[in-house]
Each structure stands twice: as C-alpha cells, then as structure tokens.
Design a protein around this motif. Structure first.
Motif, PDB file in Angstrom:
ATOM      1  N   VAL A  19      23.295 -21.631   5.865  1.00 47.10           N
ATOM      2  CA  VAL A  19      22.346 -22.210   6.818  1.00 47.10           C
ATOM      3  C   VAL A  19      20.956 -22.425   6.202  1.00 47.10           C
ATOM      4  CG1 VAL A  19      23.496 -21.402   8.909  1.00 47.10           C
ATOM      5  CG2 VAL A  19      21.847 -19.932   7.781  1.00 47.10           C
ATOM      6  N   GLN A  21      17.729 -24.071   4.523  1.00 45.46           N
ATOM      7  CA  GLN A  21      17.084 -25.339   4.858  1.00 45.46           C
ATOM      8  C   GLN A  21      16.949 -26.183   3.602  1.00 45.46           C
ATOM      9  OE1 GLN A  21      16.422 -25.784   8.024  1.00 45.46           O
ATOM     10  NE2 GLN A  21      17.064 -23.687   8.433  1.00 45.46           N
ATOM     11  N   LYS A  25      16.436 -33.482   5.294  1.00 45.40           N
ATOM     12  CA  LYS A  25      17.520 -33.018   6.161  1.00 45.40           C
ATOM     13  C   LYS A  25      17.661 -33.980   7.333  1.00 45.40           C
ATOM     14  CE  LYS A  25      19.605 -29.065   8.147  1.00 45.40           C
ATOM     15  NZ  LYS A  25      20.995 -29.222   7.935  1.00 45.40           N
ATOM     16  N   TYR A  27      19.096 -34.961  11.080  1.00 44.20           N
ATOM     17  CA  TYR A  27      19.399 -34.333  12.369  1.00 44.20           C
ATOM     18  C   TYR A  27      19.966 -35.388  13.309  1.00 44.20           C
ATOM     19  CZ  TYR A  27      16.522 -30.491  10.696  1.00 44.20           C
ATOM     20  OH  TYR A  27      16.013 -29.458   9.943  1.00 44.20           O
ATOM     21  N   VAL A  60       5.231 -33.606  11.369  1.00 44.24           N
ATOM     22  CA  VAL A  60       5.656 -32.717  12.460  1.00 44.24           C
ATOM     23  C   VAL A  60       4.503 -31.750  12.691  1.00 44.24           C
ATOM     24  CG1 VAL A  60       7.333 -30.972  13.190  1.00 44.24           C
ATOM     25  CG2 VAL A  60       8.082 -32.893  11.766  1.00 44.24           C
ATOM     26  N   PRO A  65       9.381 -23.417  19.655  1.00 46.67           N
ATOM     27  CA  PRO A  65       9.624 -22.209  18.859  1.00 46.67           C
ATOM     28  C   PRO A  65      10.910 -21.460  19.184  1.00 46.67           C
ATOM     29  CG  PRO A  65       7.859 -21.837  20.431  1.00 46.67           C
ATOM     30  CD  PRO A  65       8.269 -23.254  20.610  1.00 46.67           C
ATOM     31  N   LYS A  66      11.418 -21.624  20.398  1.00 47.97           N
ATOM     32  CA  LYS A  66      12.613 -20.846  20.760  1.00 47.97           C
ATOM     33  C   LYS A  66      13.904 -21.621  20.583  1.00 47.97           C
ATOM     34  CE  LYS A  66      10.720 -17.422  23.871  1.00 47.97           C
ATOM     35  NZ  LYS A  66      10.703 -16.903  25.239  1.00 47.97           N
ATOM     36  N   ARG A  67      13.912 -22.856  21.085  1.00 52.44           N
ATOM     37  CA  ARG A  67      15.168 -23.624  21.069  1.00 52.44           C
ATOM     38  C   ARG A  67      15.190 -24.751  20.050  1.00 52.44           C
ATOM     39  NH1 ARG A  67      14.369 -22.111  26.420  1.00 52.44           N
ATOM     40  NH2 ARG A  67      16.151 -21.095  27.375  1.00 52.44           N
ATOM     41  N   GLY A  89      20.505 -27.889  21.947  1.00 58.49           N
ATOM     42  CA  GLY A  89      21.700 -27.519  21.193  1.00 58.49           C
ATOM     43  C   GLY A  89      22.324 -28.649  20.394  1.00 58.49           C
ATOM     44  N   VAL A  90      22.062 -29.899  20.780  1.00 65.81           N
ATOM     45  CA  VAL A  90      22.648 -31.024  20.035  1.00 65.81           C
ATOM     46  C   VAL A  90      21.916 -31.183  18.705  1.00 65.81           C
ATOM     47  CG1 VAL A  90      23.143 -33.507  20.082  1.00 65.81           C
ATOM     48  CG2 VAL A  90      23.379 -32.144  22.170  1.00 65.81           C
ATOM     49  N   VAL A  92      18.743 -29.143  16.652  1.00 72.15           N
ATOM     50  CA  VAL A  92      17.855 -27.970  16.685  1.00 72.15           C
ATOM     51  C   VAL A  92      16.894 -28.075  15.498  1.00 72.15           C
ATOM     52  CG1 VAL A  92      17.702 -25.449  16.662  1.00 72.15           C
ATOM     53  CG2 VAL A  92      19.675 -26.555  17.726  1.00 72.15           C
ATOM     54  N   PRO A  94      14.076 -26.679  13.034  1.00 71.16           N
ATOM     55  CA  PRO A  94      13.583 -25.359  12.610  1.00 71.16           C
ATOM     56  C   PRO A  94      12.057 -25.317  12.611  1.00 71.16           C
ATOM     57  CG  PRO A  94      14.156 -26.652  10.690  1.00 71.16           C
ATOM     58  CD  PRO A  94      14.439 -27.522  11.880  1.00 71.16           C
ATOM     59  N   MET A  95      11.502 -24.128  12.769  1.00 68.98           N
ATOM     60  CA  MET A  95      10.038 -24.010  12.754  1.00 68.98           C
ATOM     61  C   MET A  95       9.466 -24.343  11.375  1.00 68.98           C
ATOM     62  SD  MET A  95       8.745 -21.236  15.403  1.00 68.98           S
ATOM     63  CE  MET A  95       7.164 -21.982  15.331  1.00 68.98           C
ATOM     64  N   GLU A  96      10.322 -24.242  10.348  1.00 66.29           N
ATOM     65  CA  GLU A  96       9.864 -24.547   8.989  1.00 66.29           C
ATOM     66  C   GLU A  96       9.529 -26.033   8.827  1.00 66.29           C
ATOM     67  OE1 GLU A  96      12.491 -22.821   9.828  1.00 66.29           O
ATOM     68  OE2 GLU A  96      12.623 -20.983   8.662  1.00 66.29           O
ATOM     69  N   LYS A  98       7.362 -27.637  10.457  1.00 63.53           N
ATOM     70  CA  LYS A  98       5.934 -27.882  10.718  1.00 63.53           C
ATOM     71  C   LYS A  98       5.222 -28.355   9.460  1.00 63.53           C
ATOM     72  CE  LYS A  98       4.189 -25.089  14.518  1.00 63.53           C
ATOM     73  NZ  LYS A  98       3.242 -24.021  14.838  1.00 63.53           N
TER      74      LYS A  98
END
Lengths: 158, 187
Positions: A19, A21, A25, A27, A60, A65-67, A89-90, A92, A94-96, A98
């Motif tokens: 997983v 990063q 990438k 999405y 970005v 932060p959560k989902r 969920g389709v 997601v 990542p906070m990275e 930013k």
C-alpha cells in the motif's frame, strides 16, 4: 515461535510495500478530457459550467483527513479553491497528497444551500478535521451558492 | 459401498482453512473496530498540531511573503507548494507537514499527519484501497471464511453439536441481525 515472528514481520513488511504511495498515482476512472479548464473560470461563471465535465489542474491544498473523500484544489488565482468530492470508498485520497499537483476530472455542480444546510455541512467538516471546538455556527451566513466538482478520476503528481 | 467419512473431511477443511484465514481475520477485525468508530477518531492518521509565533509578515508579493516566512521559521527545505486561501493566510506544504501562517499576527500552526503504523495498512486492505488483485484475494478470503463458518457447524456431534446446543447458538446468531434490522426500519 521464532519462525512465527519472522512470518509476521515479513507479512507486515509486504503489507506496507503493497500500500506504499507512489507518485504519479491514478485514482478512479481514467481521465478523458484533454483540455483543462481554469478553476478561476469555473468559479467566475459557474452557471455556464454547471453539469459539464471538466478537467482542472492545481495544487492539492487540503484533504479529507478521515475518509479521503474530498480534496481542495487551489485555483490559478489567489484566494480561490474548489472542492473535488468523490464517492466514499470509491476513491480515497491520502493525506500525503497535500501540496502535490493534481489533474482531476469531474462534473461541475452548482447548488444553493440554505443557512441550515451550510451550518450542517460546516459542522460535519469541523468534526472530520477535529476542529469542533472552533466551530461557530453564528458566523455562517446563507443562503449561499456552492460550486464543486463531483469527481470521477484524478492523477496526482509531484 | 465404503462409508464416506464426511465429518473427518469437514473437520480437516475447517482446521486447515481456519489456519489460512487467521491473519486476515485478525487484521479485518481490528480494522473493523477502528473504522466503525471513525466519527470519534482518525483510524488512519495521527495528526499533531504545534502552535508557534513569528513576527508578523507585511510583504506585498507572494514570493516575498514565502521568503520571509521561510526565513522566520528557519525552513531551509523548499516547500512542495505554497498557497494563500485568503489574504491573511499563507500555507506552506512540505512532505511531512503543513505550515499555516496568519500573516498579520504571525501565529503559526504546524500540522503533521503520520500514518498509524500497521493499523493504516490494515485499514487500506480492509477497505480494498489497492483494488486490482486485492479484490480477488479478498473474494477468496470471503469464500474461505464462508467455508470455515459452515464447516464449523458440523465439527461436533451430540448434545454440543448442531442438533443440540449448537442449534440454539446458531439461531441466536441469526436472530440478532434480523431483530435489529426490523427495529431499524421501524423507527
């Protein structure tokens, strides 16, 4: 026992690699629109873009932060950004992400929210960001036109 | 005709597939509890906030503001990006942190989001974030779990088996979600 520990350690390492990063990438769905539209142009003339599929580019500047279910994309003009909302969920994010650059495709959505809806939305966002103590419903004015992109696909690059 | 020793094979399947699914079951259970309470905490990232103060920044151009901010904060590393969400705020994005500066006051918020070790990976797999091949591995895991649960019904015979105590416990397992669902749609 030693064998078991080794197996668990290797499993965790493999899991982390699986997983990890990588950038760029992709999405969601592949991008289909070739020519980008300026975010400032969408924000200046929302009604002419409402319901249209667009490709936007920018940094970005915030991530759910959560989902990971939305990102804010900085505009080509200062003090402006647009929310790129994806189905939970389709996709997601990542906070990275930013600060990285994104090319994102979605449908422009222009809606007018009542003050009550805006308060509810702001409360939800404050909750997600762990800033519920800073949430001040009395400072929210409405009704307000909200412009966002219902996201379908994105590519994040350095 | 030789007697088929189905219970023996049932128990072998239950035991061996059980061993295979232990790791993912533990991972999915931990992740399930973690994600179930997402409204109360962030199951993926540990977010830390640090507040500091620097002298107010009154520069005009964006480049000057960024340069002054970096000098005041002694940030030698080039930020990934800089953004001004409003006239009084500057955000600097680094790989490991986001720095938000209130320019008129010099109040600075440094926010770091660190993935929670192991739990982050468990959640990503549980929520099928990798997609592609993992979708099929997760399908196989679900099938294996189905086999383990069905074969589990027939491991024992007698009063503790499915014809005795097992029947009652299995029935309770069915009743709980059904009763809850009826309650849920009624109110």
């Amino acid at each position: 026992m030693k064998k078991m520990s080794a197996v668990m350690l290797i499993s965790m390492l493999l899991m982390s690699l699986a997983v990890a990063q990588e950038v760029p990438k992709e999405y969601g769905k592949p991008l289909t629109v070739k020519k980008p539209t300026k975010i400032s142009e969408i924000l200046a003339n929302p009604q002419t873009h409402d319901g249209k599929r667009v490709l936007v580019e920018g940094p970005v500047v915030d991530v759910c932060p959560k989902r990971g279910c939305w990102i804010q994309i900085g505009s080509d003009k200062e003090f402006e950004m647009i929310q790129f909302k994806v189905e939970d969920g389709v996709i997601v994010f990542p906070m990275e992400a930013k600060g990285l650059k994104v090319r994102a495709e979605g449908i422009v959505s222009v809606t007018t929210l009542t003050r009550e809806q805006l308060i509810e939305q702001a409360r939800h966002q404050a909750e997600e960001q762990g800033k519920l103590d800073e949430f001040k419903p009395e400072s929210i004015e409405g009704p307000k036109t909200v412009i966002r992109l219902n996201g379908e696909g994105a590519i994040i690059t350095k | 005709m030789p007697k088929i020793r189905w219970r023996k094979w049932n128990n072998i399947l239950h035991r061996d597939i059980g061993y295979l699914v232990v790791a993912l079951t533990v991972a999915y259970c931990i992740s399930g509890i973690a994600v179930n309470h997402i409204n109360d905490w962030n199951p993926n990232y540990r977010i830390t906030k640090e507040f500091i103060s620097i002298p107010p920044i009154h520069a005009e151009s964006r480049d000057e503001i960024v340069a002054q901010a970096r000098a005041s904060l002694r940030l030698e590393k080039e930020p990934r990006n800089a953004f001004r969400p409003d006239p009084s705020t500057l955000q600097l994005f680094f790989e490991d942190k986001t720095v938000s500066i209130d320019l008129p006051t010099g109040n600075v918020l440094i926010e770091r989001a660190t993935p929670r070790r192991v739990l982050f990976e468990m959640n990503q797999l549980h929520l099928n974030r990798p997609k592609k091949l993992w979708t099929y591995i997760a399908d196989l895991y679900a099938l294996a779990l189905l086999v383990v649960s069905v074969t589990g019904l027939f491991v024992l015979k007698g009063k503790n088996g499915i014809t005795g105590r097992g029947a009652w416990l299995t029935a309770i397992g069915f009743v709980i979600p059904i009763v809850y669902w009826i309650y849920y749609i009624s109110f």
